[in-house]
Scaffold this active site. Structure first.
Site, PDB file in Angstrom:
ATOM      1  N   TYR A  88      12.173 -89.397  42.337  1.00 19.39           N
ATOM      2  CA  TYR A  88      11.274 -88.723  43.270  1.00 19.39           C
ATOM      3  C   TYR A  88      10.689 -87.469  42.637  1.00 19.39           C
ATOM      4  O   TYR A  88      11.355 -86.758  41.870  1.00 19.39           O
ATOM      5  CB  TYR A  88      12.032 -88.311  44.540  1.00 19.39           C
ATOM      6  CG  TYR A  88      12.258 -89.439  45.507  1.00 19.39           C
ATOM      7  CD1 TYR A  88      11.229 -89.927  46.307  1.00 19.39           C
ATOM      8  CD2 TYR A  88      13.504 -90.034  45.609  1.00 19.39           C
ATOM      9  CE1 TYR A  88      11.438 -90.973  47.194  1.00 19.39           C
ATOM     10  CE2 TYR A  88      13.734 -91.071  46.493  1.00 19.39           C
ATOM     11  CZ  TYR A  88      12.694 -91.543  47.284  1.00 19.39           C
ATOM     12  OH  TYR A  88      12.910 -92.583  48.149  1.00 19.39           O
ATOM     13  N   THR A  89       9.432 -87.209  42.974  1.00 17.06           N
ATOM     14  CA  THR A  89       8.830 -85.949  42.589  1.00 17.06           C
ATOM     15  C   THR A  89       7.887 -85.507  43.700  1.00 17.06           C
ATOM     16  O   THR A  89       7.548 -86.280  44.602  1.00 17.06           O
ATOM     17  CB  THR A  89       8.089 -86.047  41.249  1.00 17.06           C
ATOM     18  OG1 THR A  89       7.785 -84.736  40.771  1.00 17.06           O
ATOM     19  CG2 THR A  89       6.787 -86.830  41.381  1.00 17.06           C
ATOM     20  N   TYR A  90       7.486 -84.252  43.621  1.00 15.04           N
ATOM     21  CA  TYR A  90       6.571 -83.661  44.596  1.00 15.04           C
ATOM     22  C   TYR A  90       5.252 -83.360  43.922  1.00 15.04           C
ATOM     23  O   TYR A  90       5.213 -82.913  42.767  1.00 15.04           O
ATOM     24  CB  TYR A  90       7.165 -82.363  45.161  1.00 15.04           C
ATOM     25  CG  TYR A  90       6.152 -81.510  45.895  1.00 15.04           C
ATOM     26  CD1 TYR A  90       5.748 -81.827  47.185  1.00 15.04           C
ATOM     27  CD2 TYR A  90       5.584 -80.385  45.287  1.00 15.04           C
ATOM     28  CE1 TYR A  90       4.807 -81.052  47.864  1.00 15.04           C
ATOM     29  CE2 TYR A  90       4.651 -79.600  45.948  1.00 15.04           C
ATOM     30  CZ  TYR A  90       4.264 -79.939  47.237  1.00 15.04           C
ATOM     31  OH  TYR A  90       3.319 -79.177  47.896  1.00 15.04           O
ATOM     32  N   GLY A 177       1.404 -89.703  34.376  1.00 10.26           N
ATOM     33  CA  GLY A 177       1.365 -88.696  33.318  1.00 10.26           C
ATOM     34  C   GLY A 177       2.316 -87.551  33.538  1.00 10.26           C
ATOM     35  O   GLY A 177       3.529 -87.748  33.623  1.00 10.26           O
ATOM     36  N   CYS A 195      13.553 -85.625  40.681  1.00  6.72           N
ATOM     37  CA  CYS A 195      13.936 -86.425  39.525  1.00  6.72           C
ATOM     38  C   CYS A 195      15.444 -86.650  39.451  1.00  6.72           C
ATOM     39  O   CYS A 195      16.018 -86.759  38.370  1.00  6.72           O
ATOM     40  CB  CYS A 195      13.422 -85.790  38.235  1.00  6.72           C
ATOM     41  SG  CYS A 195      11.626 -85.702  38.174  1.00  6.72           S
TER      42      CYS A 195
END
Length: 235
Positions: A88-90, A177, A195
């Site tokens: 997971y990321t924001y 990216g 992450c």
């Protein structure tokens, strides 16, 4: 706005890497669709490689390794399943998202080397602001040490993540990216375990005390890209 820098095409001629700065906040599904279409064109040889610089409205994305337990607040922001590598990321305002569409057919079909190049690109970009970004074994992304903060639970110096990496390859053309925290609302990261790392925090250039603008970061990204990737394209 779009600009271009040179890279070697498959037939040995010079082809530009197109750089675009997308204004405002870019809708995630629409941007993902446009990125996938561009990757198909690059793979077909009908469009040059591209770098897109943008910001998204607040959202969470889940990579192919995302653990549902790491989505702490599922109703806080929209959640998108990105299909890229990682967890997971924001993404949100104040964070520079960089979509990297490069042809590894001409740059060496080595995924690990490509990720190392992305990390090195971020590190050189941070160095332009006298920030020492570092790699960490077993953790993708770029980190900074915060000795002025209380130590981590194991007694080691506190570390915080300042940049994330998540890529996907299709016909050896990259997409998704990197992202660099310039001045996002860091509380927005509280809705996930970024992450998959539970014992480390996140930071930003402004949080580190630097009055850096998005335009400053874009210039640094452009300058350091040439140092990492322009020679790489001559392989």
């Amino acid at each position: 706005m779009s600009t271009a820098s040179s890279a070697q095409a498959r037939d040995g001629t010079t082809a530009p890497v197109e750089w675009r700065i997308l204004p405002g906040l870019s809708d995630y599904p629409a941007t993902l669709s446009a990125m996938e279409a561009r990757v198909a064109e690059i793979a077909a040889g009908t469009a040059p490689e591209a770098i897109w610089l943008l910001e998204h409205p607040p959202l969470y994305t889940a990579g192919t390794s995302a653990d549902p337990a790491d989505l702490v607040a599922p109703d806080r922001f929209p959640v998108h399943y990105a299909g890229r590598g990682g967890e997971y990321t924001y993404h949100g305002p104040g964070q520079r998202v960089v979509y990297v569409m490069l042809d590894l057919n001409r740059r060496g079909r080595d995924v690990r080397r490509f990720v190392e190049r992305l990390e090195h690109w971020i590190i050189l970009t941070l160095d332009a602001f006298a920030i020492r970004g570092e790699r960490r074994a077993g953790r993708v992304g770029v980190w900074v040490t915060r000795p002025e903060k209380s130590p981590a639970p194991d007694g080691s110096p506190r570390e915080e993540k300042i940049a994330a990496i998540g890529i996907k390859l299709r016909r050896w053309v990259s997409f998704h990216g990197i992202s660099i925290n310039v001045e996002p609302d860091l509380s927005h990261f509280d809705g996930i375990v970024p992450c998959g790392i539970r014992d480390h925090g996140v930071t930003s250039l402004v949080n580190l005390g630097l009055p850096v603008t998005m335009e400053d970061v874009d210039l640094a990204l452009r300058g350091s890209f040439a140092r990492v990737f322009d020679t790489d394209a001559q392989r």
